[in-house]
Scaffold this motif. Structure first.
Motif, mmCIF file in Angstrom:
data_model
loop_
_atom_site.group_PDB
_atom_site.id
_atom_site.type_symbol
_atom_site.label_atom_id
_atom_site.label_comp_id
_atom_site.label_asym_id
_atom_site.label_seq_id
_atom_site.Cartn_x
_atom_site.Cartn_y
_atom_site.Cartn_z
ATOM 1 N N ILE A 169 0.568 -0.933 -19.348
ATOM 2 C CA ILE A 169 1.572 -0.645 -19.867
ATOM 3 C C ILE A 169 1.699 0.673 -18.747
ATOM 4 O O ILE A 169 -0.033 1.384 -17.991
ATOM 5 C CB ILE A 169 0.867 0.290 -21.514
ATOM 6 C CG1 ILE A 169 1.043 -1.861 -22.352
ATOM 7 C CG2 ILE A 169 1.946 0.908 -21.718
ATOM 8 C CD1 ILE A 169 2.141 -1.408 -22.531
ATOM 9 N N VAL A 170 1.780 1.714 -18.356
ATOM 10 C CA VAL A 170 2.678 2.300 -17.133
ATOM 11 C C VAL A 170 2.491 4.033 -18.366
ATOM 12 O O VAL A 170 2.984 3.988 -18.471
ATOM 13 C CB VAL A 170 3.728 2.332 -15.998
ATOM 14 C CG1 VAL A 170 3.363 3.563 -15.208
ATOM 15 C CG2 VAL A 170 3.409 0.735 -15.468
ATOM 16 N N VAL A 171 1.481 4.596 -17.746
ATOM 17 C CA VAL A 171 1.707 6.409 -18.549
ATOM 18 C C VAL A 171 1.629 7.218 -17.129
ATOM 19 O O VAL A 171 1.246 6.881 -16.083
ATOM 20 C CB VAL A 171 0.699 6.361 -19.354
ATOM 21 C CG1 VAL A 171 1.013 5.630 -20.545
ATOM 22 C CG2 VAL A 171 -1.097 6.094 -18.218
ATOM 23 N N VAL A 176 3.764 7.233 -22.280
ATOM 24 C CA VAL A 176 4.534 5.757 -21.499
ATOM 25 C C VAL A 176 6.035 6.002 -20.577
ATOM 26 O O VAL A 176 6.843 6.719 -21.398
ATOM 27 C CB VAL A 176 4.700 4.785 -22.672
ATOM 28 C CG1 VAL A 176 5.094 3.540 -22.620
ATOM 29 C CG2 VAL A 176 3.325 4.706 -23.220
ATOM 30 N N GLN A 177 5.990 4.942 -19.506
ATOM 31 C CA GLN A 177 6.287 5.235 -19.022
ATOM 32 C C GLN A 177 7.719 3.729 -18.588
ATOM 33 O O GLN A 177 8.551 3.568 -18.605
ATOM 34 C CB GLN A 177 6.038 5.787 -16.930
ATOM 35 C CG GLN A 177 5.571 6.999 -17.454
ATOM 36 C CD GLN A 177 6.570 8.239 -17.790
ATOM 37 O OE1 GLN A 177 8.072 8.139 -17.173
ATOM 38 N NE2 GLN A 177 6.416 8.828 -18.861
ATOM 39 N N GLY A 178 6.790 3.015 -18.840
ATOM 40 C CA GLY A 178 7.490 0.859 -18.143
ATOM 41 C C GLY A 178 5.314 0.906 -18.530
ATOM 42 O O GLY A 178 5.048 0.438 -18.842
ATOM 43 N N LEU A 179 6.287 -1.114 -18.248
ATOM 44 C CA LEU A 179 5.161 -1.959 -18.592
ATOM 45 C C LEU A 179 5.179 -2.338 -16.400
ATOM 46 O O LEU A 179 6.232 -2.366 -16.024
ATOM 47 C CB LEU A 179 4.990 -2.840 -18.784
ATOM 48 C CG LEU A 179 6.333 -3.707 -19.332
ATOM 49 C CD1 LEU A 179 6.230 -5.021 -18.473
ATOM 50 C CD2 LEU A 179 6.407 -3.870 -20.751
ATOM 51 N N GLY A 196 0.997 -1.366 0.198
ATOM 52 C CA GLY A 196 -0.354 -0.191 -0.292
ATOM 53 C C GLY A 196 0.479 0.992 -0.518
ATOM 54 O O GLY A 196 0.740 2.108 -0.015
ATOM 55 N N GLU A 197 2.061 1.134 0.282
ATOM 56 C CA GLU A 197 3.083 2.392 1.003
ATOM 57 C C GLU A 197 4.080 2.518 -0.767
ATOM 58 O O GLU A 197 4.227 3.525 -1.134
ATOM 59 C CB GLU A 197 3.554 2.049 1.066
ATOM 60 C CG GLU A 197 3.308 1.789 2.957
ATOM 61 C CD GLU A 197 4.078 1.234 3.935
ATOM 62 O OE1 GLU A 197 5.363 1.768 3.534
ATOM 63 O OE2 GLU A 197 3.831 1.246 4.853
ATOM 64 N N LEU A 198 4.047 1.366 -1.867
ATOM 65 C CA LEU A 198 4.881 1.568 -3.633
ATOM 66 C C LEU A 198 4.143 1.890 -3.748
ATOM 67 O O LEU A 198 2.758 1.336 -4.091
ATOM 68 C CB LEU A 198 5.235 0.308 -3.229
ATOM 69 C CG LEU A 198 6.244 0.187 -2.187
ATOM 70 C CD1 LEU A 198 7.558 -1.404 -2.539
ATOM 71 C CD2 LEU A 198 7.775 1.184 -2.407
ATOM 72 N N GLU A 199 4.281 2.778 -5.359
ATOM 73 C CA GLU A 199 3.532 2.604 -6.306
ATOM 74 C C GLU A 199 4.090 2.084 -7.184
ATOM 75 O O GLU A 199 5.130 1.529 -7.723
ATOM 76 C CB GLU A 199 3.461 4.558 -7.198
ATOM 77 C CG GLU A 199 2.994 4.861 -5.827
ATOM 78 C CD GLU A 199 3.815 6.825 -5.973
ATOM 79 O OE1 GLU A 199 3.947 7.822 -7.289
ATOM 80 O OE2 GLU A 199 2.544 7.131 -5.421
ATOM 81 N N VAL A 200 3.021 1.723 -8.470
ATOM 82 C CA VAL A 200 3.606 1.250 -9.652
ATOM 83 C C VAL A 200 5.004 2.212 -10.360
ATOM 84 O O VAL A 200 5.251 0.802 -11.216
ATOM 85 C CB VAL A 200 1.839 1.486 -11.163
ATOM 86 C CG1 VAL A 200 3.117 1.034 -11.869
ATOM 87 C CG2 VAL A 200 1.390 1.101 -10.441
ATOM 88 N N SER A 201 5.206 3.142 -10.446
ATOM 89 C CA SER A 201 6.671 3.483 -10.781
ATOM 90 C C SER A 201 7.975 3.323 -10.058
ATOM 91 O O SER A 201 8.337 2.536 -10.738
ATOM 92 C CB SER A 201 6.799 4.754 -10.579
ATOM 93 O OG SER A 201 6.073 5.391 -9.346
ATOM 94 N N ASP A 202 7.370 2.508 -9.046
ATOM 95 C CA ASP A 202 8.847 2.032 -8.079
ATOM 96 C C ASP A 202 9.128 0.303 -8.665
ATOM 97 O O ASP A 202 10.020 0.335 -8.201
ATOM 98 C CB ASP A 202 8.101 1.592 -6.490
ATOM 99 C CG ASP A 202 8.154 3.350 -5.725
ATOM 100 O OD1 ASP A 202 8.969 4.146 -6.362
ATOM 101 O OD2 ASP A 202 6.911 2.922 -4.866
ATOM 102 N N HIS A 250 11.147 -0.025 -17.230
ATOM 103 C CA HIS A 250 11.079 1.380 -17.603
ATOM 104 C C HIS A 250 11.605 1.095 -18.417
ATOM 105 O O HIS A 250 11.439 -0.228 -20.024
ATOM 106 C CB HIS A 250 12.584 2.092 -17.064
ATOM 107 C CG HIS A 250 12.516 3.481 -17.549
ATOM 108 N ND1 HIS A 250 12.795 4.162 -18.488
ATOM 109 C CD2 HIS A 250 12.013 4.178 -16.835
ATOM 110 C CE1 HIS A 250 12.772 5.270 -18.757
ATOM 111 N NE2 HIS A 250 12.112 5.637 -17.064
ATOM 112 N N ARG A 251 10.570 1.581 -19.793
ATOM 113 C CA ARG A 251 10.270 2.240 -21.097
ATOM 114 C C ARG A 251 12.006 1.496 -22.163
ATOM 115 O O ARG A 251 11.552 0.971 -22.823
ATOM 116 C CB ARG A 251 10.280 3.188 -21.709
ATOM 117 C CG ARG A 251 11.088 4.367 -21.259
ATOM 118 C CD ARG A 251 10.044 5.647 -21.614
ATOM 119 N NE ARG A 251 10.043 5.786 -22.917
ATOM 120 C CZ ARG A 251 9.469 6.969 -23.994
ATOM 121 N NH1 ARG A 251 8.966 7.612 -23.375
ATOM 122 N NH2 ARG A 251 9.549 7.283 -25.112
#
Length: 412
Positions: A291-293, A299-302, A186-192, A196-197
């Motif tokens: 897909i992460v935006v 687009v930042q990654g997946l 719950g403390e981490l985000e998808v970007s973590d 990466h792209r």
């Protein structure tokens, strides 16, 4: 002397009896607090399922731990103040042992719950008012506490208990890390945790069909993004099983296959989504890749379901995975690390505690701490470690050497 004592007892027997009763009540409050706060919620849940009504009462009382403790403290303080006042007025030093030795908190909690519950119902609003005042005062100093959460979070209590058991040898490191991974979702985000792209493997829909088929079949990944015109323009996700089914159809050859028709619709998720929500979304949609935006739709990654599960259980490897760990132990005790290695993975593997709030990768941490993009052979010391940049490609740090800061003076 005997006559004086007898007269004293005759005149003040009611006050003495009151003090003794108040001490008993104080013992009741103290014992109730000890029992109810130490009661096992799992044990109460089991007893409630077995038909023990008082166990449900205990569970409801300890759900609002701050309200319960505040109420019992108010009651205990009122009793103690009254007992002290009576004692002072009698000019005697009556100091009774009001502590209660509790052999079984669960059993005592079951016994006192019916008595504590009505007192909490009456005095509880006063405790809530006191808590509200405390929160308001803390808010003035910039400390915010949610009014619908207890002041002590269960997550931190559980994490602290597991860390203590690990230090004592009762819990192995792997089990501690798994539980920590669950608590951190719950403390981490998808970007973590996303790929990466710059590290994504994707298929160009404009390539010849046979080229696309070959790349998909040779890839170690089951699902690959499909783009057209620009790598930012993701138009689908190709599953290798869908490709094999299509190739098994009559009169279908790799040269004539339309790769776009067998691609699934892409699913885009914000990079700020926390992992707990993303895991639930994966399970709800029965999908494995998104897909992460960013906030602008770039687009930042997946991210995959496996990426999130690995935060809990560690690396998941199968016979088709490419074994690139990016971390190598050197003979001199130093660690050679790829710049793209996530800080969390390094901490978990080596039991370190490098911060990962401001940067996700080891290279990002060095750039953040140095406030620059270092040159090769530049070295920095922070968080008890010596970081030396071994290789840089354009503006990317691709390889570093890390050693304990105290070992630096021993290396020639």
């Amino acid at each position: 002397m005997t006559d004086v004592l007898l007269g004293f007892l005759t005149e003040y027997w009611l006050s003495l009896l009151s003090v003794i009763c108040l001490l008993v009540i104080s013992a009741f409050f103290s014992g109730s607090e000890t029992a109810l706060t130490a009661a096992s919620r799992s044990r109460m849940h089991t007893l409630e399922n077995n038909g023990e009504e008082r166990a449900g009462m205990v569970t409801r009382l300890i759900e609002r731990r701050d309200r319960l403790i505040g109420t019992l403290l108010i009651g205990n303080n009122l009793v103690n103040i009254l007992a002290s006042s009576l004692t002072t007025s009698l000019l005697i030093g009556l100091f009774g042992d009001s502590g209660v030795a509790i052999a079984s908190p669960d059993r005592f909690a079951l016994a006192v719950a019916p008595w504590v519950r009505p007192f909490v119902a009456v005095v509880g609003p006063i405790s809530s008012l006191v808590n509200a005042i405390v929160r308001r005062i803390l808010h003035l100093f910039g400390i915010n506490l949610s009014s619908d959460l207890p002041m002590l979070t269960a997550h931190e209590e559980l994490r602290g208990a597991v860390n203590l058991l690990h230090r004592e040898g009762s819990v192995i490191k792997a089990d501690r890390d798994r539980l920590g991974g669950v608590l951190d979702l719950g403390e981490l985000e998808v970007s973590d945790v996303m790929i990466h792209r710059t590290g994504m493997r994707a298929i160009n829909a404009d390539d010849p069909p046979q080229t696309c088929v070959r790349e998909i079949l040779e890839s170690p990944f089951t699902r690959l993004p499909l783009w057209r015109g620009s790598a930012d323009n993701i138009i689908g996700v190709v599953h290798s099983k869908d490709l094999l089914r299509a190739l098994a159809e009559p009169n279908v050859e790799p040269e004539t296959l339309d790769i776009v028709k067998i691609a699934q619709k892409p699913w885009f998720v914000p990079d700020s989504t926390n992992l707990k929500d993303q895991l639930n979304a994966f399970l709800r949609r029965k999908l494995h890749l998104a897909i992460v935006v960013d906030e602008y739709g770039q687009v930042q990654g997946l991210v995959t379901l496996e990426d999130i599960l690995e935060e809990i259980v560690g690396d998941i490897a199968d016979e088709h995975d490419i074994d690139i760990q990016g971390v190598r132990q050197e003979a001199d005790g130093s660690i050679v690390v790829d710049g793209s290695v996530p800080i969390r993975d390094l901490n978990r593997a080596l039991d370190w505690s490098l911060p990962d709030e401001e940067a996700t990768t080891v290279a990002g941490l060095v750039i953040h701490e140095s406030k620059s993009i270092p040159e090769e052979r530049q070295a920095f010391t922070f968080y008890g470690k010596r970081f030396t940049v071994m290789k840089r490609v354009k503006n990317r740090i691709t390889k570093l050497r890390i050693r304990a800061a105290e070992d630096e003076g021993q290396v020639g």
